[in-house]
Design an enzyme around this catalytic site. Structure first.
Site, PDB file in Angstrom:
ATOM      1  N   LYS B  73       0.833  -1.203   0.000  1.00  0.00           N
ATOM      2  CA  LYS B  73       0.000   0.000   0.000  1.00  0.00           C
ATOM      3  C   LYS B  73       0.870   1.257   0.000  1.00  0.00           C
ATOM      4  CE  LYS B  73      -2.158   0.640   3.662  1.00  0.00           C
ATOM      5  NZ  LYS B  73      -2.899   0.152   4.813  1.00  0.00           N
ATOM      6  N   THR B  75       4.045   1.423  -0.830  1.00  0.00           N
ATOM      7  CA  THR B  75       4.804   1.408  -2.086  1.00  0.00           C
ATOM      8  C   THR B  75       3.969   2.006  -3.221  1.00  0.00           C
ATOM      9  OG1 THR B  75       5.950  -0.560  -1.320  1.00  0.00           O
ATOM     10  CG2 THR B  75       6.043  -0.112  -3.678  1.00  0.00           C
ATOM     11  N   ARG B  96       2.434   8.249   6.923  1.00  0.00           N
ATOM     12  CA  ARG B  96       2.682   8.297   8.379  1.00  0.00           C
ATOM     13  C   ARG B  96       4.161   8.120   8.697  1.00  0.00           C
ATOM     14  NH1 ARG B  96      -1.106   3.519   9.688  1.00  0.00           N
ATOM     15  NH2 ARG B  96      -0.594   3.177   7.502  1.00  0.00           N
ATOM     16  N   LYS B 107      12.247  -6.410  12.033  1.00  0.00           N
ATOM     17  CA  LYS B 107      12.994  -5.466  11.216  1.00  0.00           C
ATOM     18  C   LYS B 107      12.188  -4.189  11.006  1.00  0.00           C
ATOM     19  CE  LYS B 107      15.967  -8.609   8.687  1.00  0.00           C
ATOM     20  NZ  LYS B 107      17.120  -7.988   8.029  1.00  0.00           N
ATOM     21  N   ALA B 275      -3.738   2.166  14.106  1.00  0.00           N
ATOM     22  CA  ALA B 275      -4.871   2.025  13.196  1.00  0.00           C
ATOM     23  C   ALA B 275      -5.998   1.185  13.807  1.00  0.00           C
ATOM     24  CB  ALA B 275      -4.413   1.419  11.878  1.00  0.00           C
ATOM     25  N   PHE B 303      -4.017  -0.405   7.527  1.00  0.00           N
ATOM     26  CA  PHE B 303      -4.692  -1.690   7.324  1.00  0.00           C
ATOM     27  C   PHE B 303      -5.494  -1.738   6.009  1.00  0.00           C
ATOM     28  CE2 PHE B 303      -4.817  -1.951  12.246  1.00  0.00           C
ATOM     29  CZ  PHE B 303      -3.529  -2.448  12.275  1.00  0.00           C
ATOM     30  N   PHE B 383       3.998  -8.566  -8.847  1.00  0.00           N
ATOM     31  CA  PHE B 383       5.061  -9.342  -8.206  1.00  0.00           C
ATOM     32  C   PHE B 383       5.613 -10.285  -9.266  1.00  0.00           C
ATOM     33  CE2 PHE B 383       6.923 -12.534  -5.394  1.00  0.00           C
ATOM     34  CZ  PHE B 383       7.521 -11.729  -4.445  1.00  0.00           C
ATOM     35  N   TRP B 411       7.268  -0.907  -8.285  1.00  0.00           N
ATOM     36  CA  TRP B 411       8.292  -1.501  -7.419  1.00  0.00           C
ATOM     37  C   TRP B 411       9.574  -1.720  -8.223  1.00  0.00           C
ATOM     38  CZ3 TRP B 411      11.277  -5.903  -7.142  1.00  0.00           C
ATOM     39  CH2 TRP B 411      11.880  -6.164  -5.885  1.00  0.00           C
TER      40      TRP B 411
END
Lengths: 558, 558
Positions: B73, B75, B96, B107, B275, B303, B383, B411
């Site tokens: 989202k 990205t 945010r 990570k 959220a 979310f 992807f 991406w």
């Protein structure tokens, strides 16, 4: 004419862009990381590039034992920096950062006062460049990793009753002094006693202020003892693999902050360790950087010379390889009167006899400073109620001690009021008279080091410590910590451990209540009397009146 | 050829000075408060000067229900911002800020991914511009003032058992979830139960993100209910006179942060409320500022659309007077497969049937968005394992719903991979098709508002709430809070309250466990299921591997 307040003067400051201030010291703009237009951090790469340069002269500003009358040590530090610049020297000052929490209790502190201040004042009392927040984060990450390690099986065998690492917050919150954590069942861990100190009391703060670079920082962070096992063997932050992440959190905070005085001279404001359980000086990296960039660096140490200057010499200078060239001891007529027995309410009336009596306190500090092989000069920080006769009494007394007292009016007049002191400081520093040496060698046993400070600086007859404390010191010596310097934590109001004993007491004893090992910072803390590491808020905290007024200015913070 | 990691790509970014990024939006350099060379805050004065300007178009990026497969989202938000700029539109993005604590557990997060990222990544995962530290300080000042008030006599008659205001820390520390404070005797106050949440869960965070200016901020802070008296009447932060000082602590944090994408387009990164117990959107002030400066503003909500878009519309847009012009719903073939019942391990294999089945989840989100009167388009975030047939299946399904799905390869290709979506978004926004309206009116009773969301968005049959909860809602209505919107806190993984119920479930019930009043933020939190407000660290926290490597780069944080 009504006097202007510090904040009114500060708000009228004609600040220059921080890049111009940096340019005075030869710092290229690309090596200044700006925080707004009036604050910047000096880049790591630039600091590294300076290593081959010669050092400027290092001037320490210290003071008589503090009284409620006020001495003006920071004001004089700032004034002297401006004064040196005004007489044509390239000078920078190095002072500590303010802690945010206490500003919401009592009124926040200015950095200096009158026409000898560092700006921007609001920022310096609030978040500034975020250094203290970074220290809080790094400290509490370690705390979380300790409990997390125990939670997931306690492979290191930590004795949960012997976790010595508390948590910190930059807030005056007495409710957090002593707490029980991990209540609420299995998912929250094993219930344990704990507590919070204020951030400036964190060993991470002391470490950041003594570390020479990021590598040294990480090594020291790894050396922190966080707990002991059942067999009393120490568990280090390194064992928890916390040192790398803590270093990453602290990397930006390690870079010195550059701001300016009202007269647009450079001021490094960086670090702020407690002056009792820690060494109370600004960061080594800021002082070293300033020495590479300026011909004169004026810095200060916490409290009076018995605590502040002693630690500056025996801890900071020893460990950082620094050697002060001259010391300025700040006194006020009012504070000397209080040391001479006058009550605060009676300070307005001339009292030459009390001044002369109080001078005993000043005299001993002069003697003490000379023990370190550094020449001293006295700055009389002028106050409007001082009389001619009182000032002359101080001058005469100091002359009898083989030193000199110089009247300074920087509070009212800025650099013009402190030119005489600046010239005298230059003379002393250039004379080569300084032959600095710490008071005790590294290899002296720890208890003897304590005795050396107590007898030679405090002029006590003896140090009282029970067997448990002496055994602990010996155990640390056997564990390889015998070469560390001592960090004394006692009242700042007296040479003795009794805060009411002003002047120059003799025949007293120094009772040691507790000793603590700050293995990362690299000193042994010796606690004599009650030391508060988490303040509370007063009945009516300053926070109740702090707000933006209609003009958009902060009110109540100063 | 091996793919570069996000961090490798981010480190190769050719960042421009932040003043150049600001200039793209017409922000004069003197109105940018720099934090280093690549971050800045926009001045209050400049923001005020924009009030008469027309607003640009507002584009919300939301997503299907999240799965472990990832949707991208952020990205897509970043990519779309770059894409709009690439097709000649003046666009800015609004996202945010990241929370520091969790970065030391799992990570840390990149802001975007691949060739659609916001930089500087390290700073954004660490202290950034200090906003969250300021929120922590303001929150905990209020906590300290509550206990301090009780300590000094409790004039307001606070029932210490009914203090609802906890403390916060930006750290994953399970040991602080439930604690007992003020142990150790008289000087430390009255022992009491307490606890810490993570900073992003603070009501102060939600307030900062919803406040329109400093005045509104202070009013909302004053409205916070911190405790109740024995007679159940509320005690407000204003009663403790904490609102002024909290505002001063937060003033700088209220100014939106400007950074840049890899393609040097402007990105506002500001605020980061939870959220679930909060509304999960970036700050109103950043969104409004961006709308004054750019023709297109691309923002996102937390979310999936059932939680994030619903709150964006019903809370943020309603309260801030914003009206979105188009919505992008992000889906990936992999996530749709998981919604269609495929296990994570089997995602590599083509499975058109599962894609088609999972599309039911997407379809319902499309329907839901249209209920708010805003046109929607679907972004298929490509992807490498996606097959032609799978992609076609999604496109065909979405076409059947009367909408359009567009394949995006930002991406891998940056703005060049998302030009089609950008053009379609422009068409939708310029078409004037949007007729935004919140889902329920302000004056609907609170329980009916909950039912409206549950039935129309979640497609539940009923809301289950016992008498105590219904009585509480009625009591708040009588106290004047009936006009507040609802902030639902439920699992993000399903339309239902069962995280395992993927796809488009029907016939379920929504059980309300607890309701909380966030009087300062201005919403009623409705909690359905367990909500964790203080995370713990995993067995091997990321902190163990975070460090500077030999080249001086941060390792382990990403």
């Amino acid at each position: 004419m009504a006097h202007k307040t510090d904040i009114e003067i500060a708000r009228e400051a004609k600040k220059k862009p921080i890049q111009e201030i940096g340019a005075k010291l030869g710092i290229p703009a690309e090596h200044l990381l700006p925080f707004g237009h009036d604050k910047a951090k000096v880049s790591d790469a630039f600091i590294k590039s300076l290593s081959d340069r010669p050092d400027g002269k290092l001037i320490l500003v210290t003071a008589i034992n503090p009284t409620p009358a006020g001495e003006g040590k920071t004001t004089t530090t700032v004034g002297l920096g401006d004064g040196l610049n005004a007489i044509g020297k390239k000078a920078a000052i190095c002072i500590r950062e303010a802690s945010l929490g206490p500003c919401f209790g009592m009124k926040g502190g200015a950095a200096g006062g009158g026409y000898a201040q560092v700006v921007p004042m609001e920022d310096m009392n609030l978040h500034f460049t975020g250094d203290f927040h970074a220290i809080t984060s790094a400290h509490n990450l370690l705390s979380a990793m300790i409990d997390n390690h125990i939670y997931w099986g306690n492979e290191l065998g930590i004795d949960q009753r012997r976790v010595t690492w508390r948590r910190v917050m930059d807030m005056n919150d007495r409710a957090l002094r002593q707490i029980v954590t991990s209540l609420g069942g299995v998912a929250n861990g094993f219930p344990a006693e704990g507590g919070f100190d204020i951030t400036v009391a964190s060993e991470v703060m002391a470490i950041l202020c003594l570390a020479t670079d990021l590598k040294d920082l990480q090594r020291r962070l790894g050396d922190i003892i966080v707990a002991y096992r059942r067999d009393r063997s120490p568990v280090y932050a390194r064992d928890l693999k916390a040192d790398g992440a803590m270093t990453v959190l602290l990397a930006q905070a390690m870079q010195p902050n550059l701001v300016q005085t009202l007269e647009n001279n450079p001021a490094f404001v960086h670090g702020g360790p407690f002056a009792n359980i820690a060494h109370g000086c600004n960061s080594v990296i800021a002082t070293r950087t300033a020495l590479k960039l300026a011909d004169y660096v004026v810095t200060e140490a916490g409290f009076g010379a018995d605590l502040g200057a002693e630690k500056f010499m025996n801890i900071k200078c020893r460990k950082a390889g620094l050697a002060p060239d001259a010391v300025v001891i700040v006194a006020t007529v009012r504070a000397l009167k209080m040391n001479g027995g006058v009550a605060r309410a009676d300070l307005g009336a001339e009292n030459v006899a009390a001044v002369r009596k109080g001078c005993a306190n000043l005299g001993r500090h002069i003697e003490n400073v000379k023990q370190f092989g550094v020449p001293a000069v006295v700055a009389i920080n002028h106050f409007v109620t001082d009389t001619e006769a009182e000032i002359e009494a101080v001058k005469a007394y100091v002359a009898e001690q083989g030193s000199e007292a110089i009247l300074c009016t920087h509070w009212a007049n800025g650099s013009a009021g402190i030119a005489d002191l600046a010239r005298r400081v230059v003379e002393l520093a250039e004379s080569g008279a300084a032959q600095f040496a710490p008071l005790y060698p590294d290899d002296m046993p720890l208890f003897e080091k304590i005795e050396t400070i107590a007898k030679r600086i405090y002029r006590a007859d003896e140090v009282l410590a029970d067997k448990k404390i002496r055994d602990q010191l010996r155990a640390w010596e056997e564990a390889g910590y015998g070469n560390l310097p001592i960090c004394m934590a006692k009242t700042q109001y007296s040479f003795s451990t009794d805060p009411n004993l002003r002047g120059a007491p003799t025949g007293h004893s120094v009772p040691v209540r507790e000793v603590r090992l700050s293995a990362g910072a690299g000193f042994v803390v010796v606690i004599c009397g009650e030391i508060m590491t988490m303040p509370g808020l007063p009945r009516h905290p300053a926070a109740e009146t702090i707000r933006f007024n209609e003009e958009g200015f902060v009110e109540g913070l100063f």
